[in-house]
Design an enzyme around this catalytic site. Structure first.
Site, short mmCIF file in Angstrom:
data_model
loop_
_atom_site.label_atom_id
_atom_site.label_comp_id
_atom_site.label_asym_id
_atom_site.label_seq_id
_atom_site.Cartn_x
_atom_site.Cartn_y
_atom_site.Cartn_z
N ARG A 151 12.55 24.63 47.27
CA ARG A 151 13.89 24.95 47.26
C ARG A 151 14.24 25.95 46.46
O ARG A 151 15.19 26.47 46.87
CB ARG A 151 14.43 23.35 46.73
CG ARG A 151 14.52 22.39 47.56
CD ARG A 151 14.77 21.21 46.79
NE ARG A 151 13.51 20.35 46.07
CZ ARG A 151 13.60 19.81 45.03
NH1 ARG A 151 14.92 19.70 44.32
NH2 ARG A 151 12.43 19.38 44.47
N HIS A 165 9.83 12.55 41.28
CA HIS A 165 10.22 13.77 42.06
C HIS A 165 10.89 13.54 43.42
O HIS A 165 10.36 12.59 43.95
CB HIS A 165 8.68 14.30 42.06
CG HIS A 165 9.12 15.98 42.18
ND1 HIS A 165 9.43 16.46 43.53
CD2 HIS A 165 8.66 17.11 41.71
CE1 HIS A 165 9.41 17.67 43.85
NE2 HIS A 165 9.17 18.14 42.41
#
Ligand SMILES: Cc1cc2nc3c(=O)[nH]c(=O)nc-3n(C[C@H](O)[C@H](O)[C@H](O)COP(=O)(O)OP(=O)(O)OC[C@H]3O[C@@H](n4cnc5c(N)ncnc54)[C@H](O)[C@@H]3O)c2cc1C
Length: 604
Positions: free
Chosen positions: A256, A236
């Site tokens: 995000r 990740h």
């Protein structure tokens, strides 16, 4: 056979995360006896940590979404080596599974008109993740647990399965130990569902909980099942990098999705530097367009921070390697900047990302509404796992099923965020249903007492070496360091061959591991017994990664940086050969049905 505590079930489920609990509910609905075993307390499974949300094409926020787009996104994210039948079932059934959770009491965040709210996430064309702030896993586990215990299942907590038992070619149950008292338990079961989660603890930097030692993968492998896609380990892009004690803890992609941006030490949004060809058309041309996308402008395209995880992780690594990283070896993730755009920005961040706010405040003394976070890649998810039939989830061993992270196929070379929680629901249900059916049709198996006695003897062997044997923690630590260093985000043949040598040395040390003390509450003993799983999955990952001589999805080879069309037609299968060695072979990706091919063509 010596006398052990014994339990009999029609369906035994190993694991009480989202997949295991959903399987238990489905099996119980078929009126069979269901047992659930888990290493930790009920409700503490790794699923509870899930943050960003569960992907399902509910189309509550954007009515252009539907199962076909979700299917196409999942296949593209997985670089087309996914099990397409699983991707089809997943996309079609996820909305119903999420609505069902809601009916059972899950309280998702809501749209203004009261429907389940959905957020943007990497690789998903439209806002698709149903969520509860950034604590979605907690709500999911709470709901499944509550519904599960009322459906009728017996739960064995703090109990670790050490071996699977077989009756000829068919599964017969499991041999386990109670973590508190150190006593042994034999489970006889007509069918077994593996729902043990991932393998992240084979690496030193990971977002995964202590339970993720790859037990299900190793148990299945030793029982003769096939593992597939094991070279694909997802790193990740955003884990915490500082302070050292929290390195690897996840920073959700939801940051995000809510408008957070990645910058290097020069303050530049480096994600605009390189957009992969197959995402160029759908990626924002500039920062302004990217911002509009995160705010729900349907005409805007997604910012490059929301490209797939494999790409974002490698871009971060490049910045760090080329000297543009943050002081502690990461880059900057900035959500505080949205205060320039939203008058109530500070409150908005706290409301949308409460877990992240508290995580950084408590662990790093950073206020994310005021300053950027330092982030870097962390080992997160295993795309590889037990090879299963797409509809039933049965492995290549009769009566042995697998669901959730320990199963494979749906995600191909790279999983999209949010597609795991929906995977657990869709395929947990299927595994439970088909396991119950199998048990009803095949009746109870016979357990071989000698095999059970051998398992007990093996489990106790480390106590026989208490005075001279090496402790388990040093071996575990050395393995994690080597896997991170030699089989990590960027891979090279020579390093991976070296990794195989190191794994062999560590296995030799593990065979002599010694344990002091007694069987009660003895973590040294538990770790000694975990070593075989960790070493087995590490070797499987490494052998598969050496074999795949190309770069695809999460598997990046420095010595073969390009994608190879030939490799795009095969999956790698790892299996224990008759002589006990590890065999790696190629299996052609099944030809996709014409109607599904057409969907992919149309949605490209
Ligand atoms: C921090 C974090 C955030 C995430 N956020 C998201 C997200 O927002 N959306 C998303 O889709 N995915 C997310 N993921 C991934 C997702 O949470 C996992 O892939 C998923 O929860 C796995 O569920 P599972 O049911 O397969 O396994 P788990 O939930 O891990 O359950 C495994 C169970 O197996 C048991 N077990 C293991 N070995 C044994 C054994 N030998 N004997 C007995 N029991 C055993 C464990 O005790 C546990 O009960 C996230 C992951 C992390 C780490």
């Amino acid at each position: 056979m010596a006398v052990y505590q014994t339990h009999e079930y029609d369906v035994l489920i190993i694991g009480a995360g989202g997949a295991g609990l959903r399987a238990a509910i489905a099996a119980a609905a078929a009126n069979v006896r269901v047992g659930v075993v888990c290493k930790s307390l009920l409700g503490k499974a790794h699923t509870v940590m899930a943050e960003g949300g569960v992907a399902a094409a509910l189309a509550n926020v954007d009515d252009r979404d539907n199962w076909k787009v979700h299917f196409a996104d999942t296949m593209r994210g997985g670089q087309y080596i996914n099990h397409w039948r699983m991707a089809e079932l997943h996309a079609k059934e996820a909305p119903e599974r999420v609505r069902e959770l809601e009916a059972w009491g899950a309280l998702f965040d809501r749209t203004a008109d009261g429907r389940i709210l959905q957020r943007n996430f990497g690789g998903h064309a439209y806002p698709r993740l149903a969520h509860v702030g950034d604590r979605t896993g907690l709500e999911m586990i709470r709901t499944l647990q509550d519904h599960g215990v009322h459906s009728g299942m017996s739960v064995h907590m703090e109990c670790t399965v050490y071996r699977l038992l077989k009756d000829g070619h068919r599964i017969a149950g499991a041999f386990a130990y109670n973590r508190d008292r150190g006593t042994f338990v034999v489970f006889r079961a007509g069918a077994v569902v593996l729902a043990t989660g991932g393998i992240g603890r084979a690496f030193s930097i990971t977002s995964n909980s202590w339970e993720y030692t790859g037990d299900g993968h190793a148990l299945a492998y030793h029982a003769g099942a096939e593992l597939i896609d094991m070279e694909f380990v997802q790193f990740h892009p955003t884990g915490m990098v500082w302070p050292p004690s929290v390195r690897g803890i996840l920073v959700t992609e939801g940051v995000r999705g809510e408008g957070g941006v990645l910058r290097n030490s020069e303050g530049r949004r480096f994600m605009f530097d390189e957009i992969p060809a197959n995402y160029r058309e759908t990626t924002a041309a500039n920062e302004e367009e990217g911002w509009r996308y995160t705010q729900g402008d349907r005409a805007a395209r997604r910012p490059p921070e929301l490209l797939t995880r494999d790409h974002v992780a490698r871009m971060i690594m490049r910045e760090v390697r080329e000297g543009r990283g943050s002081p502690h070896g990461g880059v900057y993730l900035d959500i505080a900047w949205i205060r320039e755009r939203l008058p109530n920005g500070k409150e908005h961040i706290k409301r949308k990302l409460p877990g992240m706010y508290h995580q950084f405040k408590a662990l790093a003394d950073i206020d994310i509404t005021e300053e950027p976070m330092e982030v870097g890649p962390t080992t997160h998810y295993a795309m590889g796992g037990v090879r299963v039939d797409g509809d039933s989830q049965m492995s290549t061993v009769s009566g042995l099923f697998a669901a959730g992270e320990c199963a494979a196929g749906l995600h191909g070379a790279n999983r999209l965020g949010g597609n795991s929680l929906s995977d657990l629901l869709v395929f947990g249900k299927r595994a439970g249903e088909y396991a119950a059916k199998f048990a009803q049709e095949h009746g109870p198996p016979t357990i071989d007492g000698a095999t059970v006695d051998r398992a007990a003897k093996d489990a106790l062997a480390p106590f026989d070496r208490s005075s001279q044997g090496e402790g388990a923690f040093a071996i575990e630590h050395a393995l994690q360091e080597k896997m991170q260093e030699l089989v990590g985000i960027v891979r090279r043949e020579a390093e991976m061959i070296e990794a195989l040598d190191r794994i062999a040395e560590l296995r030799a040390r593990a065979e002599k591991v010694g344990v002091r003390g007694n069987r009660e509450y003895n973590p040294g003993w538990h770790t000694a017994l975990d070593l075989d799983s960790l070493l087995t999955v590490s070797e499987v990952v490494t052998r598969a990664a050496i074999e795949r001589k190309e770069s695809r999805g999460a598997h990046f080879r420095d010595d073969y940086p390009g994608k190879d069309a030939e490799w795009g037609r095969v999956n790698l299968v790892v299996k224990k050969a008759a002589d006990g060695s590890m065999s790696v072979s190629r299996a052609p990706v099944a030809e996709m049905r014409a109607d599904l091919k057409q969907i992919i063509e149309e949605i490209k």
